[in-house]
Each structure stands twice: as structure tokens, then as C-alpha cells.
Design an enzyme around this catalytic site. Structure first.
Site, PDB file in Angstrom:
ATOM      1  N   HIS A 172     -10.920  -5.715   8.436  1.00 37.91           N
ATOM      2  CA  HIS A 172     -11.526  -5.372   7.144  1.00 37.91           C
ATOM      3  C   HIS A 172     -12.814  -4.570   7.331  1.00 37.91           C
ATOM      4  O   HIS A 172     -13.632  -4.513   6.428  1.00 37.91           O
ATOM      5  CB  HIS A 172     -11.863  -6.648   6.352  1.00 37.91           C
ATOM      6  N   ASP A 184      -9.036  -0.257   6.158  1.00 39.79           N
ATOM      7  CA  ASP A 184      -8.002  -0.706   7.096  1.00 39.79           C
ATOM      8  C   ASP A 184      -6.619  -0.769   6.439  1.00 39.79           C
ATOM      9  O   ASP A 184      -5.604  -0.439   7.046  1.00 39.79           O
ATOM     10  CB  ASP A 184      -8.356  -2.095   7.635  1.00 39.79           C
ATOM     11  N   PHE A 185      -6.587  -1.221   5.180  1.00 37.80           N
ATOM     12  CA  PHE A 185      -5.306  -1.407   4.504  1.00 37.80           C
ATOM     13  C   PHE A 185      -4.611  -0.078   4.231  1.00 37.80           C
ATOM     14  O   PHE A 185      -3.390  -0.025   4.089  1.00 37.80           O
ATOM     15  CB  PHE A 185      -5.506  -2.153   3.185  1.00 37.80           C
ATOM     16  N   PHE A 215      -9.665  -1.987   1.188  1.00 42.15           N
ATOM     17  CA  PHE A 215     -10.336  -1.836   2.476  1.00 42.15           C
ATOM     18  C   PHE A 215      -9.747  -0.620   3.177  1.00 42.15           C
ATOM     19  O   PHE A 215      -8.542  -0.364   3.082  1.00 42.15           O
ATOM     20  CB  PHE A 215     -10.155  -3.074   3.365  1.00 42.15           C
ATOM     21  N   GLU A 218       0.819  -1.211   0.000  1.00 46.79           N
ATOM     22  CA  GLU A 218       0.000   0.000   0.000  1.00 46.79           C
ATOM     23  C   GLU A 218       0.854   1.263   0.000  1.00 46.79           C
ATOM     24  O   GLU A 218       0.506   2.263  -0.639  1.00 46.79           O
ATOM     25  CB  GLU A 218      -0.943  -0.007   1.205  1.00 46.79           C
TER      26      GLU A 218
END
Length: 269
Positions: free
Chosen positions: A199, A155-156, A153, A130
Site C-alpha cells: 500500500h 499498488d492496486f 492505492f 481493478e
């Protein structure tokens, strides 16, 4: 990485070209069917319901392929993901997308068929990093393109928070207005079935406290169409938050809406 593993399964005979089932239940099923096979699409939906699968139908059937929506229609929020991207990319050659698994349609099918139309130079598959994805997009935006970053997501995106907060959000100010960073960071957010803690986060309250970031969160299909266009046209970095539980919401979408002005609320009664 669960999105890169899958298995082939026959859900409807030769009319079904490809079915990608996630290794876990988190990302559900990604299904591609020909445009003229609505009966097969219905059969796939019924079988998916019996197996309790989260399903995304793409490129045809009762969904939409990478074609313009030319008349007002009742669509779901996710129905416009592919046509919206295609419209923006046809209108402006500087618009492109990068992220993991975009060549096969993206983890939720938001990019299905786009690489076939625009090629791998504009729908770019990236390594699983990422920080590298967003860092490359920041540099590309500062040199004149309009990248759309797929984080898969919310979160990522935390793995790329330095690139987003310390680089993209601050560049205009650090260079005295001589630089701009016109990029869109798409972050599906919120709780969804079988997605678990890593997620499911909703991080909008974090982002709205960062000077330099524009934060958008469409809540209706019409919002998704107009706000995506506004986000891509914006000269500042936009965090585009899409709640996964709203993707199935249906509503009227006008044929050629004007982009919503960023920063002006619509009052609903």
C-alpha cells in the site's frame, strides 16, 4: 478487503452520524459529522490522537463538505478533494467517478457526500476488480464521457496495468487520432503509517516512460485544485498521483484559479 469491513463506535454522542474504522490500521478512520458541529469535530480529533488513529474528517466540522470554495482560504491538500470533484461535476455532466466504496465516501473520504448530490449513476460503486473498473472507464471515455477512476492505492492499479498502458495510453495513436481517452486515474501513493509494502509504492518513474500517459503529482493545496481541474479537462489519459503524506499540508488556495497548463513547470524560489 479491509476497506469494506468496519465497526460502529460512539466518538461524540448523537452529533456523530457515522464512523467507519478499518479492519486494520492501514486506512484509518472515516468520520462524518454535521456541518454545524465544530466542537464535536474537535473532540473526535482529540480522541483519535489519543488512540493513534489516522483520521479523515468529512462533510462538515472543520473540514469541507461537497460545496464550492468561493473565497481564498488556507486549506490542506485533502480539504479540496470533495469540493474539487463537486465543482467539476456541476460544470460538466459528462464527468463521473467510479471505484470501490465511493458511495460511502471513499477509503480516504475524497468522495464524501458526492453520491447524495449526484446520485449512484455518477458516483458509481464497483466490484473489487481493478481491471474491470479501468476497462469500463476506458470504454466510457472513448464514447464521450470523462470518467475519474479511483484506484485507492497506487499498488492496486498494477492489477489494471494492461487496461491503462495497452489500451488507454495507445488508443489515440492506434486509431490515427480519431479517438481520445479523457480519463483520470487517481492513485494515492507513497509510504504512510501502518500501510506496509503493498500500500506504499510510488510508481511515477514507471508511468513517465509510457508514451500517451500524462502524469501529474500535486505538491501543494493550490496545485491540487488547479491540477485536478486540468486533469479532468485533458483529452488524454492522466495518472494523478497523490502522496498520502502531503494530504495534511496546508497552504493558500485561490477562489477561482485557472487550471495549470499541463507540461509547463512553475518555478518556485
Amino acid at each position: 478487503d479491509s476497506s469494506s469491513r468496519g465497526e460502529r463506535e460512539d466518538l461524540g454522542g448523537p452529533a456523530v452520524r457515522e464512523v467507519m474504522l478499518a479492519a486494520g490500521a492501514a486506512v484509518g478512520a472515516y468520520v462524518v459529522v454535521p456541518d454545524d458541529q465544530e466542537a464535536i469535530a474537535d473532540q473526535i480529533k482529540r480522541m483519535a490522537d489519543r488512540r493513534h488513529l489516522d483520521l479523515v474528517l468529512t462533510t462538515g466540522g472543520t473540514g469541507l463538505s461537497a460545496r464550492d470554495v468561493t473565497t481564498q482560504a488556507t486549506l490542506s491538500v485533502i480539504d479540496f478533494e470533495v469540493p474539487g470533484m463537486a465543482e467539476a461535476m456541476r460544470a460538466d455532466p459528462r464527468v463521473w467517478a467510479l471505484g470501490e466504496d465511493l458511495g460511502r465516501g471513499g477509503v480516504f473520504g475524497q468522495y464524501a457526500g458526492l453520491q447524495a448530490e449526484f446520485g449512484p449513476e455518477r458516483i458509481v460503486d464497483t466490484p473489487i476488480s481493478e481491471a474491470a473498473i479501468l476497462g469500463a472507464a476506458v470504454g466510457a471515455a472513448m464514447t464521450g464521457t470523462r470518467p475519474l477512476v479511483e484506484m485507492r492505492f497506487s499498488d492496486f492499479a498494477l492489477c489494471a496495468i494492461d487496461e491503462l498502458v495497452n489500451q488507454a495510453a495507445k488508443a489515440r495513436y492506434m486509431f490515427g487520432g480519431q479517438a481520445k481517452v479523457p480519463l483520470v486515474v487517481r492513485q494515492p501513493m507513497g509510504r504512510w503509517r501502518s500501510s506496509a509494502a503493498q500500500h506504499s509504492q510510488s510508481l511515477e518513474a514507471w508511468y513517465v516512460h509510457i508514451p500517451g500517459l500524462v502524469v501529474l503529482a500535486p505538491s501543494t493545496p493550490a496545485d491540487n485544485r488547479s491540477l485536478l481541474a486540468a486533469a479532468i479537462a485533458c483529452d488524454d489519459p492522466v495518472v494523478y498521483l497523490e502522496h498520502k503524506n502531503l494530504w495534511g499540508l496546508r497552504g493558500e488556495v485561490p477562489a477561482r484559479p485557472e487550471p495549470d497548463p499541463i507540461g509547463k513547470a512553475r518555478r518556485m524560489r
